[in-house]
Design a protein around this motif. Structure first.
Motif, PDB file in Angstrom:
ATOM      1  N   ALA A  77      -4.128  -0.592  -5.742  1.00 27.74           N
ATOM      2  CA  ALA A  77      -3.542  -1.721  -5.005  1.00 27.74           C
ATOM      3  C   ALA A  77      -4.438  -2.950  -5.033  1.00 27.74           C
ATOM      4  O   ALA A  77      -4.071  -3.997  -4.482  1.00 27.74           O
TER       5      ALA A  77
ATOM      6  N   ALA B 145      -6.508   2.567  -3.040  1.00 24.41           N
ATOM      7  CA  ALA B 145      -7.081   1.245  -2.839  1.00 24.41           C
ATOM      8  C   ALA B 145      -7.330   0.549  -4.179  1.00 24.41           C
ATOM      9  O   ALA B 145      -7.014  -0.642  -4.343  1.00 24.41           O
TER      10      ALA B 145
ATOM     11  N   VAL C  83      -7.365  -0.261   3.346  1.00 30.53           N
ATOM     12  CA  VAL C  83      -6.363   0.791   3.533  1.00 30.53           C
ATOM     13  C   VAL C  83      -6.476   1.378   4.934  1.00 30.53           C
ATOM     14  O   VAL C  83      -5.478   1.511   5.660  1.00 30.53           O
TER      15      VAL C  83
ATOM     16  N   LEU D  55       0.823  -1.210   0.000  1.00 37.58           N
ATOM     17  CA  LEU D  55       0.000   0.000   0.000  1.00 37.58           C
ATOM     18  C   LEU D  55       0.859   1.262   0.000  1.00 37.58           C
ATOM     19  O   LEU D  55       0.572   2.219  -0.725  1.00 37.58           O
TER      20      LEU D  55
END
Length: 227
Positions: free
Chosen positions: A55, A52, A62, A30
């Motif tokens: 990722a 988010a 997150v 992250l």
């Protein structure tokens, strides 16, 4: 700043259980994604939702790992808030505070520790530029430095019973450390590799901590005007 096999983040996972390693890996991923997006588009133009999505996790994931967007950039910095105080507290019998700080700094140079500006990996350089160029991050990074100094002062006050002199000593020690680290950062951003910076970092650290250890004395005494 910190660095691991994943390039940036906390410890390397040694000695951790599977759950803890997975948690660390998620946090590192992250942070890496966030720093890349911040670098590409600017910190203020990237949302947590976009991090988010990039990722491939939920926004809630997150926030399960980071309290806010600033944490995604500054956790590698704030993980080291206690380093200086721990160094002073854990010093050997007969070792002064300045000797302990100098020893720890020189060892960090030798180990190419990213937290003192001795890493030139791309992600670390990205993070450094990001902090320097983003006022909200720079302000919080400065607050972390102030907190580090306060923690050193607390350790010294506990030992000596003199809170005022403890704050004076902590301020001097932390000012030296911060100045040395800032010089490392300056050279990194100019493109110098860490291995080229290291010899100068050692020399400057010895001179700077010696100045604190022995006092300013006649340092920078103004020359007499010519007759």
């Amino acid at each position: 700043m910190v660095e691991t096999n994943e390039q940036t983040g906390g410890g390397n996972g040694t000695g951790m259980g599977l759950r803890e390693r997975k948690k660390l890996q998620t946090q590192l991923r992250l942070m890496g994604v966030a720093i890349e997006l911040f670098t590409e588009r600017g910190y203020d133009k990237v949302s947590v939702a976009e991090i988010a999505e990039a990722a491939e996790v939920s926004k809630m994931t997150v926030f399960n790992h980071f309290g806010n967007k600033e944490d995604l950039a500054l956790r590698p910095v704030e993980e080291h808030i206690h380093d200086a105080a721990r160094t002073v507290r854990d010093r050997a019998p007969g070792e002064s505070a300045v000797q302990a700080m100098r020893r720890h700094y020189l060892r960090s140079v030798d180990e190419r520790d990213p937290s003192i500006g001795m890493s030139d990996t791309p992600l670390v350089l990205q993070l450094l530029r990001l902090i320097m160029e983003t006022p909200v991050l720079l302000t919080r990074a400065h607050a972390a430095l102030v907190r580090s100094s306060d923690l050193v002062a607390e350790v010294l006050a506990e030992e000596t019973g003199d809170q005022v002199m403890a704050r004076v000593a902590a301020a001097q020690l932390m000012a030296v450390r911060a100045t040395l680290i800032s010089e490392n950062y300056r050279r990194l951003l100019l493109g110098d590799p860490a291995d080229a910076i290291a010899p100068d970092a050692v020399r400057l650290a010895i001179e700077a901590f010696d100045l604190v250890e022995h006092g300013l004395g006649d340092y920078a005494t103004k020359a007499e005007a010519p007759a």
